[in-house]
Design a protein around this motif. Structure first.
Motif, PDB file in Angstrom:
ATOM      1  N   ALA A 160      -0.224   4.260   2.551  1.00  0.00           N
ATOM      2  CA  ALA A 160      -1.533   4.072   3.190  1.00  0.00           C
ATOM      3  C   ALA A 160      -2.590   3.686   2.153  1.00  0.00           C
ATOM      4  CB  ALA A 160      -1.942   5.343   3.919  1.00  0.00           C
ATOM      5  N   TRP A 161      -2.547   4.327   0.987  1.00  0.00           N
ATOM      6  CA  TRP A 161      -3.518   4.013  -0.062  1.00  0.00           C
ATOM      7  C   TRP A 161      -3.332   2.582  -0.563  1.00  0.00           C
ATOM      8  CZ3 TRP A 161      -7.961   5.503  -1.919  1.00  0.00           C
ATOM      9  CH2 TRP A 161      -8.375   5.013  -3.143  1.00  0.00           C
ATOM     10  N   GLU A 162      -2.093   2.161  -0.773  1.00  0.00           N
ATOM     11  CA  GLU A 162      -1.843   0.797  -1.236  1.00  0.00           C
ATOM     12  C   GLU A 162      -2.262  -0.226  -0.184  1.00  0.00           C
ATOM     13  OE1 GLU A 162       2.289   0.729  -2.218  1.00  0.00           O
ATOM     14  OE2 GLU A 162       2.003   1.786  -4.121  1.00  0.00           O
ATOM     15  N   LYS A 163      -2.036   0.090   1.065  1.00  0.00           N
ATOM     16  CA  LYS A 163      -2.422  -0.819   2.142  1.00  0.00           C
ATOM     17  C   LYS A 163      -3.949  -0.922   2.236  1.00  0.00           C
ATOM     18  CE  LYS A 163      -0.800  -3.057   5.790  1.00  0.00           C
ATOM     19  NZ  LYS A 163      -0.093  -4.290   5.634  1.00  0.00           N
ATOM     20  N   TRP A 164      -4.617   0.221   2.072  1.00  0.00           N
ATOM     21  CA  TRP A 164      -6.079   0.244   2.187  1.00  0.00           C
ATOM     22  C   TRP A 164      -6.743  -0.438   0.996  1.00  0.00           C
ATOM     23  CZ3 TRP A 164      -9.957   3.172  -0.487  1.00  0.00           C
ATOM     24  CH2 TRP A 164     -11.221   3.113   0.110  1.00  0.00           C
ATOM     25  N   SER A 165      -6.219  -0.205  -0.205  1.00  0.00           N
ATOM     26  CA  SER A 165      -6.850  -0.762  -1.400  1.00  0.00           C
ATOM     27  C   SER A 165      -6.400  -2.186  -1.686  1.00  0.00           C
ATOM     28  CB  SER A 165      -6.560   0.118  -2.620  1.00  0.00           C
ATOM     29  OG  SER A 165      -5.180   0.085  -2.926  1.00  0.00           O
ATOM     30  N   GLY A 166      -5.395  -2.681  -0.989  1.00  0.00           N
ATOM     31  CA  GLY A 166      -4.962  -4.059  -1.173  1.00  0.00           C
ATOM     32  C   GLY A 166      -4.057  -4.261  -2.382  1.00  0.00           C
ATOM     33  N   GLY A 167      -3.518  -3.197  -2.925  1.00  0.00           N
ATOM     34  CA  GLY A 167      -2.634  -3.309  -4.078  1.00  0.00           C
ATOM     35  C   GLY A 167      -1.231  -3.724  -3.667  1.00  0.00           C
ATOM     36  N   GLY A 168      -0.371  -3.821  -4.672  1.00  0.00           N
ATOM     37  CA  GLY A 168       1.024  -4.169  -4.414  1.00  0.00           C
ATOM     38  C   GLY A 168       1.732  -3.054  -3.653  1.00  0.00           C
ATOM     39  N   LEU A 169       2.643  -3.433  -2.807  1.00  0.00           N
ATOM     40  CA  LEU A 169       3.330  -2.443  -1.983  1.00  0.00           C
ATOM     41  C   LEU A 169       4.627  -1.997  -2.656  1.00  0.00           C
ATOM     42  CD1 LEU A 169       2.805  -3.933   1.575  1.00  0.00           C
ATOM     43  CD2 LEU A 169       1.629  -2.022   0.521  1.00  0.00           C
ATOM     44  N   GLU A 170       4.562  -0.916  -3.393  1.00  0.00           N
ATOM     45  CA  GLU A 170       5.740  -0.308  -4.016  1.00  0.00           C
ATOM     46  C   GLU A 170       6.256   0.886  -3.212  1.00  0.00           C
ATOM     47  OE1 GLU A 170       7.396  -1.285  -6.781  1.00  0.00           O
ATOM     48  OE2 GLU A 170       6.093  -3.051  -6.768  1.00  0.00           O
ATOM     49  N   SER A 171       5.413   1.458  -2.380  1.00  0.00           N
ATOM     50  CA  SER A 171       5.774   2.692  -1.678  1.00  0.00           C
ATOM     51  C   SER A 171       6.835   2.529  -0.591  1.00  0.00           C
ATOM     52  CB  SER A 171       4.525   3.350  -1.105  1.00  0.00           C
ATOM     53  OG  SER A 171       3.857   2.451  -0.273  1.00  0.00           O
ATOM     54  N   PRO A 172       7.007   1.370   0.042  1.00  0.00           N
ATOM     55  CA  PRO A 172       8.113   1.295   1.011  1.00  0.00           C
ATOM     56  C   PRO A 172       9.479   1.591   0.376  1.00  0.00           C
ATOM     57  CG  PRO A 172       6.613  -0.501   1.412  1.00  0.00           C
ATOM     58  CD  PRO A 172       6.159   0.177   0.157  1.00  0.00           C
ATOM     59  N   LYS A 173       9.635   1.215  -0.905  1.00  0.00           N
ATOM     60  CA  LYS A 173      10.867   1.554  -1.607  1.00  0.00           C
ATOM     61  C   LYS A 173      10.993   3.073  -1.764  1.00  0.00           C
ATOM     62  CE  LYS A 173      10.535  -2.602  -4.358  1.00  0.00           C
ATOM     63  NZ  LYS A 173      10.298  -3.120  -5.705  1.00  0.00           N
ATOM     64  N   MET A 174       9.867   3.734  -2.016  1.00  0.00           N
ATOM     65  CA  MET A 174       9.880   5.189  -2.151  1.00  0.00           C
ATOM     66  C   MET A 174      10.259   5.851  -0.832  1.00  0.00           C
ATOM     67  SD  MET A 174       6.475   5.736  -4.492  1.00  0.00           S
ATOM     68  CE  MET A 174       6.514   7.488  -4.304  1.00  0.00           C
ATOM     69  N   VAL A 175       9.707   5.356   0.263  1.00  0.00           N
ATOM     70  CA  VAL A 175      10.019   5.919   1.579  1.00  0.00           C
ATOM     71  C   VAL A 175      11.501   5.719   1.892  1.00  0.00           C
ATOM     72  CG1 VAL A 175       9.587   5.719   4.053  1.00  0.00           C
ATOM     73  CG2 VAL A 175       7.678   5.629   2.463  1.00  0.00           C
ATOM     74  N   ALA A 176      12.006   4.509   1.638  1.00  0.00           N
ATOM     75  CA  ALA A 176      13.421   4.234   1.908  1.00  0.00           C
ATOM     76  C   ALA A 176      14.314   5.094   1.024  1.00  0.00           C
ATOM     77  CB  ALA A 176      13.716   2.755   1.693  1.00  0.00           C
ATOM     78  N   GLY A 177      13.953   5.241  -0.247  1.00  0.00           N
ATOM     79  CA  GLY A 177      14.746   6.069  -1.153  1.00  0.00           C
ATOM     80  C   GLY A 177      14.762   7.524  -0.738  1.00  0.00           C
ATOM     81  N   ALA A 178      13.613   8.034  -0.320  1.00  0.00           N
ATOM     82  CA  ALA A 178      13.541   9.430   0.122  1.00  0.00           C
ATOM     83  C   ALA A 178      14.351   9.641   1.395  1.00  0.00           C
ATOM     84  CB  ALA A 178      12.085   9.834   0.346  1.00  0.00           C
ATOM     85  N   MET A 179      14.318   8.680   2.294  1.00  0.00           N
ATOM     86  CA  MET A 179      15.074   8.823   3.544  1.00  0.00           C
ATOM     87  C   MET A 179      16.581   8.725   3.295  1.00  0.00           C
ATOM     88  SD  MET A 179      12.568   6.786   6.121  1.00  0.00           S
ATOM     89  CE  MET A 179      13.353   7.290   7.622  1.00  0.00           C
ATOM     90  N   ILE A 180      17.000   7.805   2.436  1.00  0.00           N
ATOM     91  CA  ILE A 180      18.426   7.693   2.113  1.00  0.00           C
ATOM     92  C   ILE A 180      18.897   8.947   1.379  1.00  0.00           C
ATOM     93  CG2 ILE A 180      20.105   6.429   0.697  1.00  0.00           C
ATOM     94  CD1 ILE A 180      18.494   3.877   1.419  1.00  0.00           C
TER      95      ILE A 180
END
Length: 91
Positions: free
Chosen positions: A54-74
């Motif tokens: 959410a922070w990356e989406k709001w601030s317009g930065g690069g999206l690295e967190s989807p990898k974190m979400v996928a890694g945590a779920m796997i």
């Protein structure tokens, strides 16, 4: 001659019944604590990654967190299915 003596020894041993080790209850309790710790850390990782997403989406930065979400779920899937996997491999 050797086969007959081997058969006699095996007949004396019999068919042992399975028995729990002396400290099995303590080991099982430790495994249950570790399971709760793994599940709690997985939940924390998903919440942190979601907040960072959410922070990356709001601030317009690069999206690295989807990898974190996928890694945590796997990781959560592997951690929660570890017992089933071991039963399939051993049994």
């Amino acid at each position: 001659m050797i086969l007959v003596s081997t058969y006699d020894v095996l007949a004396q041993i019999g068919n042992p019944s399975p028995e729990a080790p002396p400290v099995a209850d303590k080991i099982l309790q430790l495994v249950q604590y570790l399971t709760w710790f793994v599940l709690l850390s997985g939940i924390i990782a998903i919440v942190y990654a979601g907040g960072r997403f959410a922070w990356e989406k709001w601030s317009g930065g690069g999206l690295e967190s989807p990898k974190m979400v996928a890694g945590a779920m796997i990781g959560g899937v592997v951690a929660t299915s570890a017992g089933t996997i071991m039963n399939a491999v051993i049994g």
